[in-house]
Design a protein around this motif. Structure first.
Motif, PDB file in Angstrom:
ATOM      1  N   ILE A   1     -23.967 -13.732  89.923  1.00 53.01           N
ATOM      2  CA  ILE A   1     -22.977 -14.083  88.906  1.00 53.01           C
ATOM      3  C   ILE A   1     -21.573 -13.874  89.454  1.00 53.01           C
ATOM      4  O   ILE A   1     -21.244 -12.797  89.965  1.00 53.01           O
ATOM      5  CB  ILE A   1     -23.171 -13.239  87.629  1.00 53.01           C
ATOM      6  N   HIS A   2     -20.743 -14.912  89.354  1.00 59.15           N
ATOM      7  CA  HIS A   2     -19.349 -14.836  89.812  1.00 59.15           C
ATOM      8  C   HIS A   2     -18.424 -15.298  88.688  1.00 59.15           C
ATOM      9  O   HIS A   2     -18.618 -16.378  88.124  1.00 59.15           O
ATOM     10  CB  HIS A   2     -19.132 -15.713  91.040  1.00 59.15           C
ATOM     11  N   VAL A   3     -17.430 -14.476  88.368  1.00 64.46           N
ATOM     12  CA  VAL A   3     -16.435 -14.807  87.351  1.00 64.46           C
ATOM     13  C   VAL A   3     -15.062 -14.789  88.010  1.00 64.46           C
ATOM     14  O   VAL A   3     -14.660 -13.777  88.585  1.00 64.46           O
ATOM     15  CB  VAL A   3     -16.465 -13.799  86.179  1.00 64.46           C
ATOM     16  N   ASP A   4     -14.342 -15.899  87.932  1.00 62.64           N
ATOM     17  CA  ASP A   4     -13.010 -15.965  88.524  1.00 62.64           C
ATOM     18  C   ASP A   4     -12.087 -14.917  87.909  1.00 62.64           C
ATOM     19  O   ASP A   4     -12.175 -14.620  86.699  1.00 62.64           O
ATOM     20  CB  ASP A   4     -12.410 -17.357  88.307  1.00 62.64           C
ATOM     21  N   GLU A   5     -11.184 -14.386  88.717  1.00 60.13           N
ATOM     22  CA  GLU A   5     -10.285 -13.324  88.259  1.00 60.13           C
ATOM     23  C   GLU A   5      -9.377 -13.793  87.131  1.00 60.13           C
ATOM     24  O   GLU A   5      -8.962 -12.998  86.283  1.00 60.13           O
ATOM     25  CB  GLU A   5      -9.437 -12.827  89.434  1.00 60.13           C
TER      26      GLU A   5
END
Length: 309
Positions: free
Chosen positions: A79-83
């Motif tokens: 899971i990757h969430v942009d800053e």
């Protein structure tokens, strides 16, 4: 070899019965209170009742997530969430997502439970007649619309305005509480056959349908905290809902980013302004091109991880 195969089948059956029993039991535990409290809204609207029903629904989702974490430990999450995307449980969000499987909604719920408000999506009014499910959708504030066909609208153009008015009312009702309104912009699940039939210009996506998103942004755009773009990738191949609950999806990758909403989107009419409609299509096309590239990059990265391991 036969003994191993039988053992594998036995494990699969045991896991399926376990998961099925827990979900069924949880549904019978959480469902009746939601329906009972919902009936009280026929006599008196209450924000407290709405909050309680959401808490009960989230409790049901927690059971599902517990199963995912403890009964399906073989499924690995990336899971990757942009800053730039700052999510919280009190926000107001419109979310767009690619659509490949019924598993997508469970992925959305798994990610969102501790990060975002309860996810709703547009549903057909006819679902209200499905016992328990339809009533739960209505009670929990899912926008339910009486959609009319093009032939019906051609015979009675007033139906088009009625559809828009009903959609506006349904969306505005969400504003009394935190929400995430999900739109599968492709309008249907991706399959290679549909991709070929459409002659889609995208490698991993079907052509986006702009109408639903344009309507939601027109109604809610100046009141939402973010337009969220969720991208889901199954690097080992897309599987069915049953496969997921049997733990047969090895990896699931999720990427989220924030899409800026241009000021002009809040100032036009998708239904009545041809120039605005063309500009909206161009804007959505750019988003979809970027999304296609994101999927490509995710596939490449995850493929390299498999190769290295």
């Amino acid at each position: 070899m036969s003994a191993r195969k039988n053992q594998s089948i036995f494990k699969k059956i045991t896991k399926g019965l376990t998961v099925g029993s827990v979900i069924t039991g949880s549904t019978f535990l959480h469902g009746p209170p939601v329906l009972a409290l919902g009936l009280t809204k026929l006599f008196k609207k209450s924000s407290k009742v709405d909050e309680t029903n959401i808490q009960i629904t989230n409790s049901w989702l927690k059971v599902n997530n517990w199963l995912i974490d403890h009964v399906l430990p073989n499924t690995k999450w990336d899971i990757h969430v942009d800053e730039q995307l700052d999510l919280n449980l009190q926000g107001h969000y419109i979310m767009i997502c690619n659509h490949q499987s019924w598993v997508d909604t469970t992925v959305n719920q798994y990610f969102g439970l501790t990060r975002m408000p309860l996810t709703r999506f547009f549903t057909k009014w006819e679902l209200i007649f499905i016992p328990f499910v339809g009533q739960a959708f209505k009670i929990l504030g899912f926008p339910m619309m009486k959609r009319h066909s093009k032939s019906q609208i051609a015979k009675n153009p007033e139906l088009k305005n009625r559809d828009i008015a009903e959609a506006r009312k349904a969306c505005e009702q969400l504003l009394s509480q935190p929400f995430t309104l999900l739109n599968y912009v492709e309008g249907t699940r991706f399959t290679p056959e549909k991709h070929r039939q459409q002659k889609s210009p995208y490698q991993y996506l079907l052509k986006p349908k702009a109408g639903g998103l344009a309507l939601a942004l027109n109604i809610l755009g100046d009141k939402v905290d973010a337009l969220v773009d969720m991208t889901i990738v199954y690097p080992d191949g897309v599987s069915g809902y049953g496969d997921f609950w049997l733990g047969e999806i090895p990896r699931i990758a999720v990427h989220l980013r924030k899409i800026e909403i241009p000021d002009w989107i809040l100032q036009g009419s998708y239904e009545n302004d041809r120039e605005y409609r063309a500009q909206f299509h161009q804007w959505l096309t750019q988003i979809w091109q970027e999304k296609d590239q994101i999927i490509h990059q995710m596939q490449q990265r995850l493929s390299s991880v498999t190769t290295e391991s």
